[in-house]
Design a protein around this motif. Sequence first.
Motif, PDB file in Angstrom:
ATOM      1  N   GLU A  46       7.955  12.393   1.589  1.00 22.71           N
ATOM      2  CA  GLU A  46       7.777  13.694   1.084  1.00 22.71           C
ATOM      3  C   GLU A  46       7.082  14.069  -0.056  1.00 22.71           C
ATOM      4  N   PRO A  47       7.648  13.403  -1.247  1.00 29.56           N
ATOM      5  CA  PRO A  47       6.920  13.716  -2.456  1.00 29.56           C
ATOM      6  C   PRO A  47       5.426  13.799  -2.565  1.00 29.56           C
TER       7      PRO A  47
ATOM      8  N   ARG B 112       3.239  13.865   0.049  1.00 30.39           N
ATOM      9  CA  ARG B 112       2.819  15.035   1.013  1.00 30.39           C
ATOM     10  C   ARG B 112       2.866  16.384   0.174  1.00 30.39           C
ATOM     11  N   ARG B 113       3.978  16.728  -0.428  1.00 27.67           N
ATOM     12  CA  ARG B 113       4.270  17.983  -0.982  1.00 27.67           C
ATOM     13  C   ARG B 113       3.120  17.860  -2.231  1.00 27.67           C
ATOM     14  N   ALA B 114       2.976  16.663  -3.093  1.00 33.19           N
ATOM     15  CA  ALA B 114       2.274  16.723  -4.333  1.00 33.19           C
ATOM     16  C   ALA B 114       0.706  16.982  -3.738  1.00 33.19           C
TER      17      ALA B 114
ATOM     18  N   ILE C 243      -0.351  18.792  -1.337  1.00 31.39           N
ATOM     19  CA  ILE C 243      -0.638  20.287  -0.782  1.00 31.39           C
ATOM     20  C   ILE C 243      -0.628  21.070  -2.174  1.00 31.39           C
ATOM     21  N   GLU C 244       0.516  20.807  -3.139  1.00 30.98           N
ATOM     22  CA  GLU C 244       0.602  21.726  -4.322  1.00 30.98           C
ATOM     23  C   GLU C 244      -0.700  21.770  -5.189  1.00 30.98           C
TER      24      GLU C 244
ATOM     25  N   GLU D 123      -3.617  23.361  -3.185  1.00 28.39           N
ATOM     26  CA  GLU D 123      -3.552  24.706  -3.514  1.00 28.39           C
ATOM     27  C   GLU D 123      -3.704  25.418  -4.989  1.00 28.39           C
TER      28      GLU D 123
ATOM     29  N   ALA E 282      -1.136  12.685  -5.243  1.00 29.38           N
ATOM     30  CA  ALA E 282      -0.100  12.186  -4.316  1.00 29.38           C
ATOM     31  C   ALA E 282       0.333  10.725  -4.575  1.00 29.38           C
TER      32      ALA E 282
ATOM     33  N   ALA F 123       3.085  11.270  -7.393  1.00 26.99           N
ATOM     34  CA  ALA F 123       4.350  11.530  -6.850  1.00 26.99           C
ATOM     35  C   ALA F 123       4.858  10.453  -6.450  1.00 26.99           C
TER      36      ALA F 123
END
Length: 389
Positions: A48-49, A51-53, A55-56, A59, A280, A283
Amino acid sequence: MQKQPTAAIRPVFSNLQPQGISDISEYGAQFDDVIPMWFGESDLMTPEPPRRALIESLESGATFYQAQNGHTALREAIAEYDSRLHAKPIAVDRVTVTASGMTALHVALQMVVDAGDNVVLVTPIWPNAPAAVQIMGAEARRVSLRSQPDGRWRLDLDALFEACDARTRAIFVNSPNNPTGWMCSREEQQAILDFARQKGIWVIADEVYHRIVYDRETAPSFLDLAEPEDPVMAVNSFSKSWAMTGWRLGWLTAPPSVYETLGLLVQYTNSNSPEFIQAAGIAAIKECEPFVEEFRNYCAAGRGIVGDILGRVNRIHIAEPEAAFYAFFKVDGEPDSMALAKRLVREAKVGVAPGMSFGEESEGWLRLCFSQEPNLLRTGLQRMADALR
Ligand SMILES: Cc1ncc(COP(=O)(O)O)c(C=O)c1O
């Protein structure tokens, strides 16, 4: 029949062989329900980290060109990570971020190899490495590991050094090794480094499986031994330990004196890796140590399942690999590995890589990646065992 181009392409391409692994997976695509173990990747999704990084980062508008050697924050994270895991500290001016381990290898070769030179590779080897040498117009000279009666692999250092001549620009060592799982020992690495220093040639160390070892924390690394200005370049990648094969992110650790040249080579290749992919990577390095540990346990479980099932089939000669996530084995009475891999697709609905992909010396062998969900892996291996009994 392939169409001939109307204008010439470089002669090296007439000798460039298909990779074999792509061929068998394309063949397998015609059949339903094939359990794929042919590629060098786990079935685990990226944690997850990263993937989240990503997207952030996207964005927040990270959609612009980046520094050619890589984002400073990622280079710093890698330098810190490499320093933590190696016996010697790695300064940030040794780290260049690349769009994959494969690109790191290309950039390293472009820097040191001319047409007509040669690179001596320890084999069996992942086919992309000798192919990258050939694309440079250079000779890929192979020195094969010897398979021992107990199934272990041994490097003949004398043969390795004898294969080097005045046109040798680098010795390429992939350890832990794809496909055999062999690890180059500390003493062997020291001997290779001493030889390279003495002859003024490079060691290109492909260490993408550095963390995937079963009896210790990390595999022996040339970076444990090399001083900053030693002729050593280490290829690494986010693909394996962080399950990020599709992201295309890697790095090269090299002497500070070639940092600028490597930056130019990245600039003139793909200019830079995307910032959101590099975010990513940060992260992954900073937040995913628990995943790396879990991943290793997942691979260890797969390795055990392979031993339980294939180890009981008389025709199969298999030994437990020391590292990486591959089983590499020989089947009695099956000299043609592509024909056997195709039969296994048709009859057992399992996808494995033919040994011929890893060099002539591996014809008659098969490779499978055991970093797979245990029940699926068991089913695939059981079907294979039944077909080969
Ligand atoms: C030995 C070895 N080196 C390098 C790579 C390249 O990894 P990537 O290009 O995905 O970073 C692979 C991938 O299979 C490999 O097996």
